[in-house]
Design an enzyme around this catalytic site. Structure first.
Site, PDB file in Angstrom:
ATOM      1  N   LYS A 108      12.917  73.370 -48.463  1.00 30.08           N
ATOM      2  CA  LYS A 108      11.648  73.405 -49.208  1.00 30.08           C
ATOM      3  C   LYS A 108      11.613  74.784 -49.854  1.00 30.08           C
ATOM      4  O   LYS A 108      11.491  75.807 -49.173  1.00 30.08           O
ATOM      5  CB  LYS A 108      10.460  73.202 -48.278  1.00 30.08           C
ATOM      6  CG  LYS A 108       9.160  73.223 -49.027  1.00 30.08           C
ATOM      7  CD  LYS A 108       7.973  72.952 -48.133  1.00 30.08           C
ATOM      8  CE  LYS A 108       6.717  73.094 -48.971  1.00 30.08           C
ATOM      9  NZ  LYS A 108       5.742  73.977 -48.354  1.00 30.08           N
ATOM     10  N   ALA A 195      -0.171  71.643 -50.091  1.00 26.25           N
ATOM     11  CA  ALA A 195      -1.068  72.805 -50.108  1.00 26.25           C
ATOM     12  C   ALA A 195      -2.474  72.484 -50.595  1.00 26.25           C
ATOM     13  O   ALA A 195      -2.675  71.808 -51.594  1.00 26.25           O
ATOM     14  CB  ALA A 195      -0.494  73.937 -50.953  1.00 26.25           C
ATOM     15  N   ASN A 217      -0.567  71.296 -43.276  1.00 26.21           N
ATOM     16  CA  ASN A 217      -0.320  72.233 -42.189  1.00 26.21           C
ATOM     17  C   ASN A 217      -1.636  72.808 -41.648  1.00 26.21           C
ATOM     18  O   ASN A 217      -2.115  72.414 -40.599  1.00 26.21           O
ATOM     19  CB  ASN A 217       0.613  73.354 -42.655  1.00 26.21           C
ATOM     20  CG  ASN A 217       1.056  74.259 -41.507  1.00 26.21           C
ATOM     21  OD1 ASN A 217       0.519  74.246 -40.414  1.00 26.21           O
ATOM     22  ND2 ASN A 217       2.051  75.070 -41.739  1.00 26.21           N
ATOM     23  N   THR A 218      -2.252  73.710 -42.442  1.00 25.14           N
ATOM     24  CA  THR A 218      -3.422  74.437 -41.935  1.00 25.14           C
ATOM     25  C   THR A 218      -4.516  73.512 -41.406  1.00 25.14           C
ATOM     26  O   THR A 218      -5.086  73.759 -40.341  1.00 25.14           O
ATOM     27  CB  THR A 218      -3.993  75.338 -43.058  1.00 25.14           C
ATOM     28  OG1 THR A 218      -2.959  76.218 -43.483  1.00 25.14           O
ATOM     29  CG2 THR A 218      -5.173  76.149 -42.565  1.00 25.14           C
TER      30      THR A 218
END
Lengths: 260, 314
Positions: A108, A195, A217-218
């Site tokens: 990535k 994102a 992710n977050t």
């Protein structure tokens, strides 16, 4: 819809990247988790098969590395990322190091010279992608939602493109919606929205638009209950995909009587 | 405000704390900083480690698990010249993935020299932005040059230093004034050097061997307020809290904004593995071992992070 039906649906409609089939359209990042064990549980709950790992966070020389040791390589495709690289040279060097240490040749590609907003550098990303593709890597570049750049990367031989919905970790959702629509419409490679997705509803929205997959992710890692949030994203991604395949009716300014 | 700061920190950095270790190379100093144990008038044993000794100290820290190191010196260009700093950086870079420096202010070319040797971070505290106070507490020595110090961060950024930590020594002057000036300085640097990772630290004056008394002591409550206010103003900027603070305070306040901490620190050169016990820069308040700090972090639901950098970046 039951989990059984969800599973059945995803098997009939796999995500294919570089010829490799995945039943899950949810990719997960491994940063920011409160512990490797919580990360492991969240990954299991998400049903993800592709897991991205920041090379800056792992110690490739250490077989008992605190992240890698918790990832079952038979279960997950480890997608190393070049987070922290400021230019093409650094990203290429990192990718080569990862491969030399036995990680799969998937990368990535992240080139983010600005440490605050972590927005990707289009010029350096394209430059690195061209080198890495020639070097036989399977390259998935993280990019701003720039349709021309997406096509240039596709032409360069990238296996997918990963445009952002909004800045990493910002949970602002699909601020780049209109450009994402153009990218999805024009793409011949999978489009993974990466994102900025902070809620399952935002992931569902991306999937309803026709994105091939999303990377989270977050939103999972910093939730109060990461495994439960991972399960919520799993459902949302499947729901969004099913809605996309089923044909959304689209918005209308006027009423459409449902009694006809 | 406390809750907002906690949420902001968690959102941008997750429940992780990056750990680093300070490594003192020399306590030689020609300055007269009133608050510092290395003050040239201090009657301490002066030590400058040889590069072999630096490697031994580094080996000790590496065994503790550290991958990020901060090397520190006093200010003595004669005893600790830039060539020595370069050799020390090269030595440490073989052992750690990230090497930061906290040394006397350098010229841009000198910073470039150290970046090329492998330094990726610089810590440079202005100590106080209040000029009359700055002059008062720095009565002689090259550190008396306020502007040369103020512009050091900029010279380092221009030289390609990747991470630059700023801060003030809390207690020298009114913390509200210092906080505002620190924010102004940071804002200016963030715009001009947009590729540099700027960080903030919150060192409070601790009794050093000089027995200096802070003219404007900062209470725990005020420290928390400063951290929270700056966290809300700069959500993506990493914040550091050192072992100057007590264990129980560090445990309570790190979730409000802190993203990196030192642990198991010793502030005299040779203190880790060479048996040196005197000549400290300041007294450590959190005396826990690295393992104990990690245990506290894990108990609070946080992951201690030892590696968050890549050797090949530099």
């Amino acid at each position: 819809m039951s989990f059984f039906l969800l599973t059945k649906m995803s098997k009939k409609d796999p995500l294919v990247i570089a010829g490799k089939k995945f039943t899950s359209r949810l990719l997960i990042g491994t940063g920011k988790f409160p512990s490797p064990k919580v990360m492991q549980k969240a990954l299991a709950a998400s049903g993800a098969e592709v897991v991205t790992v920041a090379l800056r966070r792992i110690d490739l020389k250490n077989p008992r590395d605190h992240i890698l040791a918790y990832l079952d390589k038979k279960k997950y495709l480890i997608l190393p990322n070049t987070s922290g690289a400021k230019n093409a040279d650094e990203a290429v060097r990192l990718a080569r190091i990862a491969r030399a240490f036995g990680l799969p040749g998937w990368i990535k590609l992240e080139v983010t010279p600005d440490p605050r907003y972590l927005l990707p550098d289009p010029i350096e990303t394209l430059k690195a992608a061209e080198i890495l593709v020639k070097d036989k890597f399977t390259v998935l570049p993280y990019i701003n939602a720039d349709p021309v750049l997406a096509k240039r990367l596709e032409d360069a031989g990238c296996a997918a493109v990963m445009p952002l919905g909004s800045p990493i970790g910002s949970a602002q959702g699909l601020k780049t919606r209109h450009n994402l629509e153009i990218i999805i419409e024009q793409a011949n490679v999978p489009v993974v929205v990466d994102a900025g997705l902070g809620a399952p509803s935002q992931a569902a929205e991306a999937m309803e638009m026709g994105a091939d997959a999303v990377l989270i992710n977050t939103a999972i890692a910093v939730a109060d209950d990461p495994p439960a949030m991972a399960a919520a994203f799993k459902l949302a991604v499947a729901a969004g995909r099913l809605a996309y395949l089923s044909g959304l009716i689209g918005e209308s300014k006027v009423a459409r009587a449902s009694s006809l | 405000m406390i809750e907002a700061a906690r949420r902001q920190t968690r959102k941008y950095f997750g429940k992780t704390i990056q750990l680093y270790a300070p490594l003192y190379l020399s306590n030689e100093c020609v300055n007269g900083c009133a608050y510092c144990g290395f003050n040239s008038k201090s009657q301490i044993k002066r030590i400058t480690l040889t590069i072999d000794q630096v490697a031994r100290e580094a080996g000790y820290l590496r065994k503790q698990g550290f991958q990020h190191v901060l090397m520190l010196t006093g200010e003595s260009r004669e005893v600790v010249p830039v060539d020595y700093l370069r050799e020390a950086v090269k030595c440490l870079k073989k052992i750690f993935v990230s090497v930061s420096i906290e040394v006397y202010p350098l010229l841009e070319d000198e910073y470039r020299n150290l970046v090329e040797a492998g330094a990726d971070g610089l810590t440079i505290y202005q100590e106080t932005y209040h000029l009359p106070t700055y002059r008062k507490v720095h009565p002689f020595g090259p550190k008396r040059n306020y502007r040369f110090r103020l512009e050091a961060a900029e010279r380092a950024a221009a030289a390609g230093m990747r991470k630059i930590g700023l801060g003030v020594l809390l207690g020298l002057y009114d913390w509200r004034y210092e906080s505002e000036k620190l924010a102004q300085h940071l804002r200016y640097l963030l715009k001009k050097y947009w590729q540099t990772q700027f960080q903030l630290s919150f060192p409070r004056i601790n009794p050093a061997e000089t027995k200096f008394k802070a003219a404007h002591p900062v209470t725990d409550h005020e420290l928390v307020r400063m951290i929270c206010e700056l966290r809300l103003a700069f959500p993506q900027v990493p914040f550091t809290l050192s072992t100057r603070e007590r264990a129980e305070l560090r445990d309570k306040i790190f979730p409000l904004g802190i993203t990196s901490m030192s642990a198991g620190s010793i502030t005299c050169p040779g203190g880790y593995s060479l048996g040196v016990k005197s000549g400290k820069q300041f007294e450590i308040a959190d005396t826990r071992s690295v393992k104990e700090v990690c245990r506290s972090l894990v108990a609070a639901g946080y992951e201690p992070v030892f590696k968050d950098w890549e050797r090949s970046f530099s």
